[in-house]
Every structure is written in C-alpha cells, then in structure tokens.
Design a protein around this motif. Structure first.
Motif, PDB file in Angstrom:
ATOM      1  N   GLU A  31       1.887  15.537 -12.754  1.00 34.38           N
ATOM      2  CA  GLU A  31       1.199  16.067 -13.382  1.00 34.38           C
ATOM      3  C   GLU A  31       0.835  17.623 -12.829  1.00 34.38           C
ATOM      4  O   GLU A  31       0.379  18.456 -13.765  1.00 34.38           O
ATOM      5  CB  GLU A  31      -0.463  15.413 -12.850  1.00 34.38           C
ATOM      6  CG  GLU A  31      -1.619  15.998 -13.718  1.00 34.38           C
ATOM      7  CD  GLU A  31      -2.820  15.315 -13.167  1.00 34.38           C
ATOM      8  OE1 GLU A  31      -3.923  15.833 -13.454  1.00 34.38           O
ATOM      9  OE2 GLU A  31      -2.607  14.005 -12.849  1.00 34.38           O
TER      10      GLU A  31
ATOM     11  N   LYS B 242       0.823  -1.253   0.176  1.00 34.28           N
ATOM     12  CA  LYS B 242       0.187  -0.039   0.083  1.00 34.28           C
ATOM     13  C   LYS B 242       0.913   1.184   0.015  1.00 34.28           C
ATOM     14  O   LYS B 242       0.655   2.297  -0.602  1.00 34.28           O
ATOM     15  CB  LYS B 242      -0.873   0.118   1.353  1.00 34.28           C
ATOM     16  CG  LYS B 242      -2.197  -1.029   1.373  1.00 34.28           C
ATOM     17  CD  LYS B 242      -2.988  -1.119   1.953  1.00 34.28           C
ATOM     18  CE  LYS B 242      -3.853  -2.291   2.084  1.00 34.28           C
ATOM     19  NZ  LYS B 242      -4.839  -2.090   3.363  1.00 34.28           N
TER      20      LYS B 242
ATOM     21  N   ILE C   1       2.111   2.054  -3.695  1.00 34.64           N
ATOM     22  CA  ILE C   1       1.207   2.367  -4.334  1.00 34.64           C
ATOM     23  C   ILE C   1       1.036   3.981  -3.917  1.00 34.64           C
ATOM     24  O   ILE C   1       1.049   4.703  -4.932  1.00 34.64           O
ATOM     25  CB  ILE C   1      -0.202   1.513  -4.215  1.00 34.64           C
ATOM     26  CG1 ILE C   1      -0.046   0.377  -4.774  1.00 34.64           C
ATOM     27  CG2 ILE C   1      -1.513   2.224  -4.778  1.00 34.64           C
ATOM     28  CD1 ILE C   1      -1.281  -0.825  -4.503  1.00 34.64           C
ATOM     29  N   ILE C   2       0.806   4.220  -2.658  1.00 32.84           N
ATOM     30  CA  ILE C   2       0.811   5.737  -2.353  1.00 32.84           C
ATOM     31  C   ILE C   2       1.769   6.422  -3.016  1.00 32.84           C
ATOM     32  O   ILE C   2       1.868   7.414  -3.393  1.00 32.84           O
ATOM     33  CB  ILE C   2       0.779   5.778  -0.920  1.00 32.84           C
ATOM     34  CG1 ILE C   2      -0.783   5.356  -0.346  1.00 32.84           C
ATOM     35  CG2 ILE C   2       0.710   7.431  -0.476  1.00 32.84           C
ATOM     36  CD1 ILE C   2      -0.849   5.288   0.831  1.00 32.84           C
TER      37      ILE C   2
ATOM     38  N   SER D 281       3.619   5.878  -5.578  1.00 32.94           N
ATOM     39  CA  SER D 281       3.444   5.944  -6.922  1.00 32.94           C
ATOM     40  C   SER D 281       2.549   6.943  -7.486  1.00 32.94           C
ATOM     41  O   SER D 281       2.794   7.657  -8.431  1.00 32.94           O
ATOM     42  CB  SER D 281       3.383   4.629  -7.786  1.00 32.94           C
ATOM     43  OG  SER D 281       2.905   4.746  -8.773  1.00 32.94           O
ATOM     44  N   ARG D 282       1.434   6.972  -6.688  1.00 30.21           N
ATOM     45  CA  ARG D 282       0.373   7.835  -6.829  1.00 30.21           C
ATOM     46  C   ARG D 282       0.851   9.343  -6.738  1.00 30.21           C
ATOM     47  O   ARG D 282       0.465  10.147  -7.625  1.00 30.21           O
ATOM     48  CB  ARG D 282      -0.874   7.476  -6.118  1.00 30.21           C
ATOM     49  CG  ARG D 282      -1.563   6.425  -6.800  1.00 30.21           C
ATOM     50  CD  ARG D 282      -2.825   6.099  -5.842  1.00 30.21           C
ATOM     51  NE  ARG D 282      -3.495   4.999  -6.197  1.00 30.21           N
ATOM     52  CZ  ARG D 282      -4.767   4.566  -5.837  1.00 30.21           C
ATOM     53  NH1 ARG D 282      -4.929   5.081  -4.477  1.00 30.21           N
ATOM     54  NH2 ARG D 282      -5.133   3.383  -6.064  1.00 30.21           N
ATOM     55  N   TYR D 283       1.612   9.377  -5.607  1.00 27.94           N
ATOM     56  CA  TYR D 283       2.163  10.552  -5.303  1.00 27.94           C
ATOM     57  C   TYR D 283       3.207  11.306  -6.407  1.00 27.94           C
ATOM     58  O   TYR D 283       3.084  12.381  -6.851  1.00 27.94           O
ATOM     59  CB  TYR D 283       2.983  10.747  -3.837  1.00 27.94           C
ATOM     60  CG  TYR D 283       3.848  12.017  -3.703  1.00 27.94           C
ATOM     61  CD1 TYR D 283       3.167  13.034  -3.215  1.00 27.94           C
ATOM     62  CD2 TYR D 283       5.273  11.999  -3.861  1.00 27.94           C
ATOM     63  CE1 TYR D 283       3.905  14.480  -2.966  1.00 27.94           C
ATOM     64  CE2 TYR D 283       5.883  13.113  -3.576  1.00 27.94           C
ATOM     65  CZ  TYR D 283       5.237  14.381  -3.177  1.00 27.94           C
ATOM     66  OH  TYR D 283       6.002  15.430  -3.006  1.00 27.94           O
ATOM     67  N   GLU D 284       3.883  10.536  -6.733  1.00 26.73           N
ATOM     68  CA  GLU D 284       4.971  10.795  -7.937  1.00 26.73           C
ATOM     69  C   GLU D 284       4.281  11.185  -9.069  1.00 26.73           C
ATOM     70  O   GLU D 284       4.579  12.163  -9.874  1.00 26.73           O
ATOM     71  CB  GLU D 284       6.045   9.791  -8.222  1.00 26.73           C
ATOM     72  CG  GLU D 284       6.939   9.572  -6.893  1.00 26.73           C
ATOM     73  CD  GLU D 284       7.959   8.189  -7.151  1.00 26.73           C
ATOM     74  OE1 GLU D 284       7.579   7.562  -8.006  1.00 26.73           O
ATOM     75  OE2 GLU D 284       8.792   8.076  -6.433  1.00 26.73           O
ATOM     76  N   ASN D 285       3.160  10.427  -9.609  1.00 25.55           N
ATOM     77  CA  ASN D 285       2.323  10.804 -10.549  1.00 25.55           C
ATOM     78  C   ASN D 285       1.743  12.131 -10.516  1.00 25.55           C
ATOM     79  O   ASN D 285       1.668  12.952 -11.542  1.00 25.55           O
ATOM     80  CB  ASN D 285       1.179   9.667 -10.951  1.00 25.55           C
ATOM     81  CG  ASN D 285       1.809   8.456 -11.692  1.00 25.55           C
ATOM     82  OD1 ASN D 285       2.989   8.460 -11.986  1.00 25.55           O
ATOM     83  ND2 ASN D 285       1.121   7.256 -11.364  1.00 25.55           N
ATOM     84  N   LEU D 286       1.057  12.288  -9.651  1.00 25.57           N
ATOM     85  CA  LEU D 286       0.402  13.708  -9.001  1.00 25.57           C
ATOM     86  C   LEU D 286       1.412  14.755  -9.225  1.00 25.57           C
ATOM     87  O   LEU D 286       1.007  15.793  -9.512  1.00 25.57           O
ATOM     88  CB  LEU D 286      -0.420  13.634  -7.697  1.00 25.57           C
ATOM     89  CG  LEU D 286      -1.786  12.719  -7.700  1.00 25.57           C
ATOM     90  CD1 LEU D 286      -2.147  12.541  -6.210  1.00 25.57           C
ATOM     91  CD2 LEU D 286      -2.728  13.506  -8.658  1.00 25.57           C
TER      92      LEU D 286
END
Length: 104
Positions: free
Chosen positions: A36, A22, A25-26, A28-33
């Motif tokens: 962006e 988890k 995943i968090i 990875s999402r942070y890096e994507n955001l």
C-alpha cells in the motif's frame, strides 16, 4: 515421562504455535502495508509531476496574458496612453525587482 512434564511440553508447544501464528499475521500485515505504501508513493509522485506540469502551464498562460496586455497597450488608441504607460511602468518595476534579486 512424567505427567507434569508432558503438560509443560504441551503448554510450550501451544504457546510456540500461537506465537508462530501471530508472527505470520504480522508479516502478512507488514507486506500489505508495504504494498500500500508503494502504491501511495507512486500516486504521490504522479501528483507531484502533474502539479509541476500545471504550475508550468499556469506560468506560460500568465506570460501569454502579459504579452497580450502589452501588445494591446501598444496598439491601443491615444485615449489609452495613460493606461499603456502605467502597464509599461509596472513592467519596468518588475524588471527592476528581478535585476535587484539577481544582484543579491
């Protein structure tokens, strides 16, 4: 080692693996955001620059229009004298407003 201890250890290892998954995943999402966000910030800055350029261009065009109207007022025939005076009076009022703003 007792059976209960082994089951507890397996439960902890499973929970730890789940938590690690988890967290990954968090991250990875942070890096994507974050990526962006940087892209959107760059687009925003580009739009701000374009807006500034467009605003300056509009001001230049308005100045050209005013100059053309003033030139036209001075080169017009005698029948347009009233209109020319009205334009000149308008310009004088605008100049007076600018002077008042500068004096404040």
């Amino acid at each position: 080692m007792c059976v209960i201890c082994v089951k507890m250890e397996n439960n902890y290892l499973t929970a730890l693996a789940s938590l690690k998954s988890k967290i990954e995943i968090i991250i990875s999402r942070y890096e994507n955001l974050l990526s962006e966000h940087r892209a959107l910030l760059s687009k925003y800055e580009d739009c701000q620059e374009k807006l500034l350029q467009t605003t300056n261009h509009i001001k230049e065009l308005e100045e050209k229009i005013n100059n053309m109207q003033l030139t036209e007022a001075f080169t017009s025939s005698a029948t347009d004298v009233k209109e020319a005076r009205a334009k000149i009076n308008k310009l004088i009022r605008e100049i007076d407003k600018c002077i008042e703003l500068l004096n404040e």
